[in-house]
Write an enzyme that holds these catalytic residues in place. Structure first.
Site, PDB file in Angstrom:
ATOM      1  N   HIS A  25       0.837  -1.196   0.000  1.00 18.08           N
ATOM      2  CA  HIS A  25       0.000   0.000   0.000  1.00 18.08           C
ATOM      3  C   HIS A  25       0.871   1.246   0.000  1.00 18.08           C
ATOM      4  O   HIS A  25       2.056   1.216   0.355  1.00 18.08           O
ATOM      5  CB  HIS A  25      -0.937   0.020   1.217  1.00 18.08           C
ATOM      6  CG  HIS A  25      -0.228   0.283   2.520  1.00 18.08           C
ATOM      7  ND1 HIS A  25      -0.052   1.551   3.027  1.00 18.08           N
ATOM      8  CD2 HIS A  25       0.362  -0.554   3.408  1.00 18.08           C
ATOM      9  CE1 HIS A  25       0.605   1.478   4.168  1.00 18.08           C
ATOM     10  NE2 HIS A  25       0.876   0.224   4.434  1.00 18.08           N
ATOM     11  N   CYS A  26       0.270   2.354  -0.448  1.00 15.09           N
ATOM     12  CA  CYS A  26       0.921   3.654  -0.352  1.00 15.09           C
ATOM     13  C   CYS A  26       0.108   4.499   0.625  1.00 15.09           C
ATOM     14  O   CYS A  26      -0.606   3.956   1.466  1.00 15.09           O
ATOM     15  CB  CYS A  26       1.023   4.314  -1.727  1.00 15.09           C
ATOM     16  SG  CYS A  26      -0.577   4.563  -2.528  1.00 15.09           S
ATOM     17  N   ALA A  27       0.156   5.812   0.492  1.00 17.41           N
ATOM     18  CA  ALA A  27      -0.529   6.667   1.457  1.00 17.41           C
ATOM     19  C   ALA A  27      -2.045   6.567   1.363  1.00 17.41           C
ATOM     20  O   ALA A  27      -2.756   6.761   2.348  1.00 17.41           O
ATOM     21  CB  ALA A  27      -0.099   8.123   1.261  1.00 17.41           C
ATOM     22  N   ARG A  29      -3.711   4.136  -1.281  1.00 15.03           N
ATOM     23  CA  ARG A  29      -4.229   3.055  -2.126  1.00 15.03           C
ATOM     24  C   ARG A  29      -3.696   1.686  -1.692  1.00 15.03           C
ATOM     25  O   ARG A  29      -2.511   1.548  -1.371  1.00 15.03           O
ATOM     26  CB  ARG A  29      -3.853   3.298  -3.601  1.00 15.03           C
ATOM     27  CG  ARG A  29      -4.392   4.603  -4.138  1.00 15.03           C
ATOM     28  CD  ARG A  29      -4.126   4.758  -5.631  1.00 15.03           C
ATOM     29  NE  ARG A  29      -2.705   4.820  -5.950  1.00 15.03           N
ATOM     30  CZ  ARG A  29      -1.972   5.921  -5.914  1.00 15.03           C
ATOM     31  NH1 ARG A  29      -2.514   7.065  -5.548  1.00 15.03           N
ATOM     32  NH2 ARG A  29      -0.699   5.888  -6.239  1.00 15.03           N
TER      33      ARG A  29
END
Length: 461
Positions: A25-27, A29
């Site tokens: 995951h990112c910030a 998504r």
């Protein structure tokens, strides 16, 4: 829907765990790599409560959840990818959670990703030490002052960078292992070696003074240190996890990193760091006392337990002791004993490398043995011997016997900072045969004990 239900629904609509290769995951998504994207029901995914949309990019199916929420859904999603295997691993972790062996394994796991960098640095250090010695340069008619300063600076970048920023590497890996955000670990580790803080090596050599806060707390940088960064990484990751569960999703992106770094740095500089700084001073006095013991007892003890100083990241304090020795009468009595401990690690790891039937073990152990022989033991210790425990004990025995002989033979180096094979250059006098002898003894004993009783050929890391 709660976070667990959202994660389960997403997994169901992307084709189940059998269709998921990996997830991250990112910030904002959740990023999923699938085996067959045709199995994904995109419309149904986007209809899930709290899902704000989805799209494909760079081979990933990315589900938009928003800041804060994505971390919580990811934590619920990951165990579902292969629930039976994850449950088995989790059960094993719970059983071993409080054991010494489990603690050592976790400590070793933190260092596995760092090992290639430390091996490369060890090779650079060995080569730099070899080709900057007067005896070697004299063969081609040169002297140390003939080497261009630009070349020395270039080699110093190769040899010093990894150890100068070792806390950043350790904190990054610790955050990753304990469930925190690795980039926060990197930044927190870099704060421990900030140029604003007095350099740890200079403080150890009394070339700089620590900063004093509140009249009694000594604060320094932690270049080359391991344990302060490791403890800080554990606490920092736990703080982050604690905050993410309590801070609203809309504020998570701002407050969680801010508070994690602030609280983590305060703990590191004012509690964790000062404790280990005092430990360093105690170690310095203890080693001075040991070296004064008669009948080679000091060499036996330091040769056996000296490697523990590297594990705790407090070995650089001994630089001051070596400099003091060289300043008093031009001899370094600590170097030959410490070298036996390093070479013993090389012997133990080489035994593991040759005896093991595991390709993964051989891949780690062979270069680690070479690095230890060149004087850099971190890959050997953290990557192999400490994780397997028994080979580390065998290396301690080998190092102790070698150190005992070095002390009995009154070996003394003409300089410092070189051990193992490159350290030979510090004994180019009548001591050279004895230097080779004590190291062969340390190597041979560690190798033999590890081969016979310290390691089973099918034992895994």
């Amino acid at each position: 829907m709660n976070n667990k239900e959202i994660a389960a629904k997403i997994l169901e609509l992307v084709g189940g765990s059998s269709n998921v290769q990996s997830a991250t995951h990112c910030a904002t998504r959740l990023r999923i790599i699938t085996n067959d994207k045709e199995k994904i029901d995109i419309k149904a995914v986007e209809d899930i409560d709290k899902v704000k949309g989805s799209f494909f990019n760079s081979g990933q199916y990315q589900v938009i959840l928003g800041t804060g929420l994505v971390n919580k859904v990811y934590d619920e999603f990951l165990p579902l990818i292969d629930s039976s295997e994850q449950a088995s691993v989790a059960a094993t972790d719970v059983k071993q959670k409080l054991t010494f062996q489990r603690a050592v394994r976790i400590f070793g796991d933190v260092f596995v990703p760092i090992i290639p960098v430390l091996v490369a640095t060890g090779l650079f250090m060995g080569l730099r030490g070899l080709f900057t010695q007067e005896a070697v340069l004299g063969i081609v008619g040169l002297a140390p002052e003939d080497i261009p300063q630009q070349l020395l600076m270039f080699t110093q970048i190769l040899t010093d960078t990894a150890f100068a920023f070792l806390p950043a590497l350790v904190a990054w890996s610790t955050f990753r292992i304990f469930g925190g955000t690795p980039i926060l670990g990197i930044v927190l580790g870099l704060m421990l070696v900030s140029s604003v803080l007095p350099n740890a090596y200079e403080v150890g050599q009394q070339a700089a003074e620590p900063l004093v806060f509140f009249g009694f707390i000594n604060v320094v940088g932690y270049q080359g240190s391991v344990l302060p960064a490791f403890v800080t990484g554990i606490l920092g990751s736990k703080i982050e996890i604690f905050l993410r569960k309590r801070i609203p999703d809309s504020l998570d992106l701002i407050l969680t990193p801010f508070l994690t770094l602030l609280i983590g740095l305060i703990l590191a500089l004012f509690i964790i760091g000062p404790i280990f700084h005092e430990v360093e001073i105690g170690v310095l006095h203890a080693v001075e006392f040991l070296l004064g013991l008669p009948l080679g007892i000091g060499g036996l003890i330091y040769g056996s337990f000296g490697q523990l100083l590297g594990i705790f990241g407090i070995h650089h304090i001994l630089n001051f002791l070596e400099i003091s020795m060289l300043g008093q009468d031009g001899w370094n009595y600590l170097n030959p004993i410490g070298t036996c401990g390093n070479v013993a690690q090389a012997g133990a790891v080489l035994a593991v490398a040759i005896k093991s039937t595991s390709p993964k073990m051989k891949q780690i152990a062979f270069p680690s043995a070479l690095s230890a022989a060149l004087g850099i033991t971190e890959p050997a210790v953290f990557g192999v011997t400490l994780r397997l425990i028994k080979p580390f004990v065998m290396a301690m025995i080998g190092g102790g016997i070698g150190g005992f002989l070095a002390s009995i033979l009154h070996l003394r180096a003409t300089g410092m900072a070189l051990t193992g094979i490159p350290g030979t250059l510090l004994y180019l006098n009548e001591q050279l045969p004895f230097y080779i002898l004590v190291n062969l003894v340390a190597f041979g004993i560690a190798f033999g004990l590890t081969w016979t009783i310290g390691y089973k050929k099918d034992q895994q890391l």
